[in-house]
Each structure stands twice: as C-alpha cells, then as structure tokens.
Design a protein around this motif. Sequence first.
Motif, PDB file in Angstrom:
ATOM      1  N   LEU A  59      46.186  28.179  31.324  1.00 56.35           N
ATOM      2  CA  LEU A  59      45.954  27.580  30.018  1.00 56.35           C
ATOM      3  C   LEU A  59      44.552  27.002  29.874  1.00 56.35           C
ATOM      4  N   VAL A  60      43.990  26.546  30.976  1.00 56.18           N
ATOM      5  CA  VAL A  60      42.674  25.898  30.916  1.00 56.18           C
ATOM      6  C   VAL A  60      41.616  26.735  31.622  1.00 56.18           C
ATOM      7  N   SER A  61      41.915  28.025  31.851  1.00 60.67           N
ATOM      8  CA  SER A  61      40.976  28.876  32.585  1.00 60.67           C
ATOM      9  C   SER A  61      39.638  29.008  31.846  1.00 60.67           C
ATOM     10  N   ALA A  62      39.699  29.199  30.532  1.00 59.02           N
ATOM     11  CA  ALA A  62      38.456  29.328  29.772  1.00 59.02           C
ATOM     12  C   ALA A  62      37.647  28.029  29.813  1.00 59.02           C
ATOM     13  N   LEU A  63      38.338  26.891  29.754  1.00 62.43           N
ATOM     14  CA  LEU A  63      37.664  25.583  29.816  1.00 62.43           C
ATOM     15  C   LEU A  63      37.010  25.383  31.179  1.00 62.43           C
ATOM     16  N   LEU A  64      37.745  25.689  32.245  1.00 63.85           N
ATOM     17  CA  LEU A  64      37.208  25.545  33.593  1.00 63.85           C
ATOM     18  C   LEU A  64      36.010  26.460  33.812  1.00 63.85           C
ATOM     19  N   LYS A  65      36.078  27.667  33.254  1.00 63.18           N
ATOM     20  CA  LYS A  65      34.981  28.626  33.411  1.00 63.18           C
ATOM     21  C   LYS A  65      33.767  28.208  32.595  1.00 63.18           C
ATOM     22  N   SER A  66      33.977  27.793  31.343  1.00 61.43           N
ATOM     23  CA  SER A  66      32.856  27.440  30.473  1.00 61.43           C
ATOM     24  C   SER A  66      32.113  26.195  30.959  1.00 61.43           C
ATOM     25  N   LEU A  70      35.054  26.276  37.741  1.00 63.46           N
ATOM     26  CA  LEU A  70      35.550  27.393  38.548  1.00 63.46           C
ATOM     27  C   LEU A  70      35.129  28.698  37.881  1.00 63.46           C
ATOM     28  N   ASP A  71      34.879  29.751  38.698  1.00 57.05           N
ATOM     29  CA  ASP A  71      34.624  31.066  38.120  1.00 57.05           C
ATOM     30  C   ASP A  71      35.925  31.870  38.116  1.00 57.05           C
ATOM     31  N   THR A  72      35.874  33.117  37.621  1.00 59.90           N
ATOM     32  CA  THR A  72      37.102  33.895  37.462  1.00 59.90           C
ATOM     33  C   THR A  72      37.766  34.204  38.802  1.00 59.90           C
ATOM     34  N   VAL A  73      36.965  34.403  39.848  1.00 63.14           N
ATOM     35  CA  VAL A  73      37.552  34.693  41.159  1.00 63.14           C
ATOM     36  C   VAL A  73      38.298  33.470  41.693  1.00 63.14           C
ATOM     37  N   ALA A  74      37.680  32.279  41.566  1.00 60.45           N
ATOM     38  CA  ALA A  74      38.331  31.053  42.026  1.00 60.45           C
ATOM     39  C   ALA A  74      39.619  30.783  41.248  1.00 60.45           C
ATOM     40  N   ILE A  75      39.548  30.992  39.924  1.00 60.62           N
ATOM     41  CA  ILE A  75      40.750  30.819  39.093  1.00 60.62           C
ATOM     42  C   ILE A  75      41.829  31.789  39.553  1.00 60.62           C
ATOM     43  N   GLY A  76      41.434  33.024  39.832  1.00 56.71           N
ATOM     44  CA  GLY A  76      42.383  34.021  40.305  1.00 56.71           C
ATOM     45  C   GLY A  76      43.001  33.641  41.635  1.00 56.71           C
ATOM     46  N   ILE A  77      42.201  33.103  42.558  1.00 58.43           N
ATOM     47  CA  ILE A  77      42.717  32.691  43.867  1.00 58.43           C
ATOM     48  C   ILE A  77      43.763  31.591  43.719  1.00 58.43           C
ATOM     49  N   ILE A  78      43.471  30.607  42.881  1.00 58.59           N
ATOM     50  CA  ILE A  78      44.399  29.491  42.688  1.00 58.59           C
ATOM     51  C   ILE A  78      45.683  29.966  42.019  1.00 58.59           C
ATOM     52  N   GLY A 417      43.411  40.284  41.704  1.00 62.37           N
ATOM     53  CA  GLY A 417      42.970  41.672  41.531  1.00 62.37           C
ATOM     54  C   GLY A 417      42.277  41.898  40.209  1.00 62.37           C
ATOM     55  N   VAL A 418      42.915  41.481  39.121  1.00 70.03           N
ATOM     56  CA  VAL A 418      42.309  41.658  37.801  1.00 70.03           C
ATOM     57  C   VAL A 418      41.047  40.804  37.663  1.00 70.03           C
ATOM     58  N   GLY A 419      41.082  39.584  38.213  1.00 71.48           N
ATOM     59  CA  GLY A 419      39.879  38.751  38.187  1.00 71.48           C
ATOM     60  C   GLY A 419      38.706  39.423  38.879  1.00 71.48           C
ATOM     61  N   TRP A 420      38.984  40.094  40.001  1.00 69.11           N
ATOM     62  CA  TRP A 420      37.937  40.808  40.730  1.00 69.11           C
ATOM     63  C   TRP A 420      37.441  42.013  39.937  1.00 69.11           C
ATOM     64  N   ILE A 421      38.368  42.747  39.328  1.00 70.30           N
ATOM     65  CA  ILE A 421      37.976  43.917  38.524  1.00 70.30           C
ATOM     66  C   ILE A 421      37.114  43.489  37.346  1.00 70.30           C
TER      67      ILE A 421
END
Length: 474
Positions: A59-66, A70-78, A417-421
């Motif tokens: 839910l807060v992935s875009a906020l964390l990234k902006s 966290l970047d997309t890979v870190a979000i994906g790992i968590i 996987g999708v975060g890495w792609i």
Amino acid sequence: MSTPTTRGGVPAFLRALPAAPRLPEAEIAKKYPVLRFQVFMGIFLGYAGFYLVRNNISLVSALLKSENILDTVAIGIIANAVFISYGLSKFFMATLSDRANARLFMPIGLALSGITNILLGTVPVLHASVLIFALVMFINGWFQGMGWPPSGRVLVHWFSTSERGSKTAIWNCAHNVGGAGVGIAAAWALSFTGEQWQSAFWFPGIISLIVALIAFILIRDTPESQGLPTIEEYRDDPAKTEAIDESEMESQSVWSIVWKHVLSNRTMLFLALANVFIYTLRYGVLSWTPVYLHDVHNGDLNAGIAGFSFFELTGIIGTLLCGIVSDKLFRGYRTGTGVLFLSGVGIFIAAYWLVPTGTPIWVLMVIVALIGGLIYGPVMLIGLQAIDMAPRNVAGTAAGYTGLLGYVVGATLASTGVGWIIKHFGWDVTFIFLIICTVLAVALLLGVGKDEKRLMESHAAARQNSEKTKETQR
C-alpha cells in the motif's frame, strides 16, 4: 511421537474437541442452521481480518520509493518475506489445524499478526534496515498461515459437497472485503498522520485485534463437538472423497498420511502448480499497481491505493459470479470455470499493458477492476478443488499444500521476481511474463479436469445409491 500434552504436534489446549452426546432431533433441527450461519460469519470476518495486516508494504510502496526510503528490489524482498513465510506456514499450520479447535486456532493467529503489525509501525528498530524489516514480516507471514486452514476445516465440516461451491465463493469474498478494508483504513491513517507510512501498519493492526475477538465469539469447531450429526448425514449429501479411517489416523504418523493422501496425489500436484501461476498473476498485478500507475501513467499515491481497493472490491463480484457459473453453467465442473476466467484475466492484462500513456486514470481503474474481478474466481476454485478432492481429515493440509507453492513460488515471482524484471527489463517484459503465466495456469488446470470428472461421476453414483437405499427402507 505424541505426548500427554500434544497430539500430532497440537498442544492440549488447541486440540479439536471430541464429539458431544447427540442432541434430540428437535433440537438438532433448531440448532444446526443457526450454528451454520454463525460459524460461517466467524470465518468470513476472521479471514477478512487477516487481510488487514497481511502485507501492507504494498500500500505504501510508491510512497517509500518516491521518498527514497526503499527501492523496488528492497520492497520486493520485504514483501517476498511475507509470501514465503505465509506459504510455508499455510502448509505446516494446516497439518496442525486439521487436528485443532478452529475456534481457537484462527483468532490466536489473527491476534498475533495484528500485534506484529502494531509493533512494526510503532517501534522504529523493527524497520531500521531491509533485513530487520524482512525478518519481522517473515514472522508476520507465519502467523498469517493460521487463517486459511481453520477456515477450510469449518467449510468441510459444516457445509456439504453440493453446497460447498457457493458457500466457498461467498466466504472467499473475505479476501476482498479485507483487502478493500485495509486500503480504506490505510488511506485514512495516512491522511490523519500526514502520510506517515508506519500508520498503514499500526492502525489496521488495532482493528484486527477487535476482529479476532469477534471471530472467537462466533466460531465453533465441528458439528459433532456440538452434539450434532455430520454434515453429510444432516444434508444427506455424500462427500466426493471418503474420509480417512480413524484406525489409519491413529496408527499412522501425520507425515505418512500427508504423503499418501496429499503430497503423492497427482491431482493435488497439478492444482498446486497451477496455483503458482495464479498467485503470480494475482500479486504481480495487485502489488505493483501503485508503482505502475505512478511511473507510467503519472498517478498519485491516492490513485495507487484506489487501484488496490478496486482490484479487491470487484473480486467480490467476480468470485460470486464464478461460483454461479461453476454451479449453473458448468454443473460443478470447476476446471471449466477456471479456464474461462483465466482467459479473461489474460485479455485484460494485455489491455492494461497496451493502453497508451496519457490514458485517463479512470480507464486504467476499470481495467484493474476487471482483472481483480476475474482473478479471484480461480483463486477460490483452487482451494475449493483441494478440499473437495481430498479426504476431509486432511482437507486443510491439501489446501495448504496448494497455498505452499502458490505463495512460496508464485508470490515470490510476483514480488521479488517482478520487482527485478521491472528494474532491469522494464514494464513490457513484465507484462509478457504475466501473460505467459496465464497460459501455463490454464494448461495445468486442464490437466486436473479428467480427475475432477471422475470424482464427479463417483459422487453422483453415491447419491443415487443413497436414494435407492432410502426407497428400499420405505
């Protein structure tokens, strides 16, 4: 080996309740329908509660990234930590749940998950690094595994084969109620706190504790524990698959029974593999919708959360429609229904990908809503087929097995996987990957179809024999 305080690994206080003395027929007629409605509402609300605190980082992935937290890979790992843990727990906890009191098992799991989210949102050290954040979410995922298995146990023991499709479809909407509910709760909390991302964890966590208490009040274990007959006897509706004999349950180890009736069963393997790709589709779209709308279509945080909620809300309509289509159009043939709905998923994922930049956000919301409406039918059907096609003694374990591969492999592909792609190859390759997943899921479901038709024929023969026996007795 079992001890005086455990049986099959289940602590004494959590054990399934023994059969109570049989009630008089008049009392059975009065009590059974009331308790059926009550326990259904208990598992519906309880399972919706689990979605309030499952994987709120999406839910807060875009906020964390902006904000460069966290970047997309870190979000994906968590996010992946939750999926792996939940998949493992859904299977291993199911082996306990099949022998445990559902009234305790589900609320305890929900309360522990709620407390974990509250701590994550209020104790800074728990999200001080990606590793610690992921570890806490792994623990949360383990508690999450205490939600589906007791629900499956209740569905098997309180609802018979001929009605279980519609009842499971309705119950499965708990996914969407909880998913939409967490979107609403998180949006309110973020607005109230000035977009402090931690509030998307602690506020839904508080709500989940209240829901856990309600679930405990409503749920009961088996009908027999309440002095009632089995559901098969009550509705005169034989099971598709015979229950495992009690002598086998007592003489064999838990894992030998699981191996014989679940792990070495070809049908269960095909269902589990199909679930890998269904969950990749489900979370590959849902988890990355806020990021996709932000990066490609310039959507803001509210648009991302709205897409998340629409995906879940339309899933309610789609799941109910799936149950109706399965019962009326395909006459209980779940495979045909799953193939139809997955074909629609593939079409609208392609549309989601191919609409040009600058397309109004509302058009994208409609497409996301249609994908959500179509994907939750197959999600429901996999679990339903597992509990229908396995002995009821191990129904939760069978469903847990499909969930094990779905979450550990499928959701891993959808998160890390999708975060890495996305990071290395972009959105075009990501969408091609999702469409390939759709094709593979359809192929695996078709492999289940023959076994399902055989069991349907066996079930029909059992009902005819039962009716002939009654006529002879008259």
